[in-house]
Design an enzyme around this catalytic site. Structure first.
Site, PDB file in Angstrom:
ATOM      1  CG  HIS A   1      -1.986  -1.020   1.223  1.00 55.99           C
ATOM      2  ND1 HIS A   1      -2.831  -1.214   0.161  1.00 55.99           N
ATOM      3  CD2 HIS A   1      -2.329  -1.937   2.158  1.00 55.99           C
ATOM      4  CE1 HIS A   1      -3.657  -2.225   0.446  1.00 55.99           C
ATOM      5  NE2 HIS A   1      -3.367  -2.688   1.644  1.00 55.99           N
TER       6      HIS A   1
ATOM      7  CG  HIS B   1      -6.776  -5.081   1.800  1.00 58.03           C
ATOM      8  ND1 HIS B   1      -6.232  -5.944   2.727  1.00 58.03           N
ATOM      9  CD2 HIS B   1      -7.958  -4.660   2.300  1.00 58.03           C
ATOM     10  CE1 HIS B   1      -7.071  -6.044   3.761  1.00 58.03           C
ATOM     11  NE2 HIS B   1      -8.121  -5.280   3.529  1.00 58.03           N
TER      12      HIS B   1
ATOM     13  CG  ASP C   1      -3.110  -8.206   0.814  1.00 60.09           C
ATOM     14  OD1 ASP C   1      -2.389  -8.498   1.786  1.00 60.09           O
ATOM     15  OD2 ASP C   1      -4.129  -7.490   0.916  1.00 60.09           O
TER      16      ASP C   1
END
Ligand code: ZN
Length: 312
Positions: free
Chosen positions: A125, A164, A162
């Site tokens: 991220h 996300h 993942d």
């Protein structure tokens, strides 16, 4: 088969500033406990070096690296509502990125065909100039950029499984045609990016594949997206290195999302990637991202490493 980690990765504890934080040191302890109980599955363990600031600057501007370094040096603090860096976090983040870099060097020197970089904090991220989503530096992106800048590789494939969207990795490589980035993620949850229509920008158009799936998605959907959408594109791309942004929060027990994979699902995806990579003549390295249900996380890492380590 090489496994990289470092004790400093246990010292990063977002719970210091954000009590009850799910990205806790126990995650890595659970993984290593499960691996130790299985004699490390026959993998060789190596201590991760610290990534150099030069390596981090392959994907992050110097100002971002400096900001994180100075925040940690001055005692640390929260960066946003779910991202924290304490005094020990800088060293942890360097070792986490360093694990991915050392793994990539070993894979590309031919020392091993598969690797696993088990660092914390996670990375996918972290955008070029912004720490977010528990992540300070984008380890998998640093490793991919290093492979291209210094290790003689022209094409890297990154699969982000993942739950996300790997917004940081996507941003870092969105204008590049030498990194094929593919992400399967639950739509409508953090960080909100990763629409199917977003396929990259400019010269990177067509080198980003975003595949959002609905809450409740099971192994069948994930595997079919991997086999029918992602791997055909990767076949055409002919990567010389395959990296997996390996988060395990699509597991049915994970508290942060609502997908329904199990440990065996990750093993199955790892087997599929390994088989494809063998066709390309590319080594495969997995880099730990999320996964917050301790037992599910540990079982999923064991399943992934077992699958990667199987001789074909
Ligand atoms: Zn995640």
């Amino acid at each position: 088969m090489l496994y990289f980690s470092h004790p400093a990765c246990l010292e990063h504890d977002p719970g210091e500033g954000l009590p009850g934080h799910p990205e806790r040191p126990e995650r890595l302890r659970a993984i290593e406990g499960a691996l130790a109980a299985r004699d490390w599955l026959g993998w060789e363990r190596r201590e991760a070096p610290a990534a150099s600031e030069e390596e981090l600057r392959l994907v992050h501007p110097a100002a971002h690296v400096e900001r994180i370094r100075e925040l940690c040096r001055s005692g640390g603090g929260s960066i946003d509502i779910d991202t924290f860096a304490g005094e020990a976090s800088y060293e942890a983040a360097l070792r986490s990125a360093g694990a991915a870099c050392a793994m990539t060097r070993a894979l590309l020197s031919g020392e091993a065909k598969v690797g696993f970089a088990a660092g914390r904090p996670p990375g996918h991220h972290a955008e070029p100039e912004r720490a977010m989503g528990f992540c300070l530096f984008d380890s998998v992106a640093v490793a991919a950029a290093l492979a291209i800048a210094e290790l003689g590789v022209e094409r890297v494939f990154i699969l982000d499984w993942d739950v996300h969207h790997g917004n940081g990795t996507a941003e870092i490589f969105r204008r590049r045609d030498d990194v094929l980035f593919a992400s399967i993620h639950q739509g409508g949850i953090f960080p909100g990016s990763g629409a199917r229509e977003d396929t990259g920008t400019g010269p990177g158009e067509g080198f980003t594949t975003n595949l959002p799936v609905p809450a409740g998605s099971e192994e069948g959907l994930w595997v079919s997206l991997l086999e029918e959408e992602i791997l055909p594109a990767a076949d055409r791309f002919r990567p010389q290195l395959a990296l997996i942004s390996a988060g395990f929060d699509a597991h049915r027990d994970d508290p942060l999302a609502e997908c329904r994979l199990d440990a065996g699902s990750f093993g199955r995806m790892a087997t599929i990637v390994r088989a494809a990579a063998a066709e390309w003549g590319a080594p495969v390295g997995a880099v730990l991202e999320g996964g917050y249900a301790l037992e599910a996380l540990a079982d999923s890492v064991v399943a992934t490493m077992s699958a990667l380590g199987e001789e074909k």
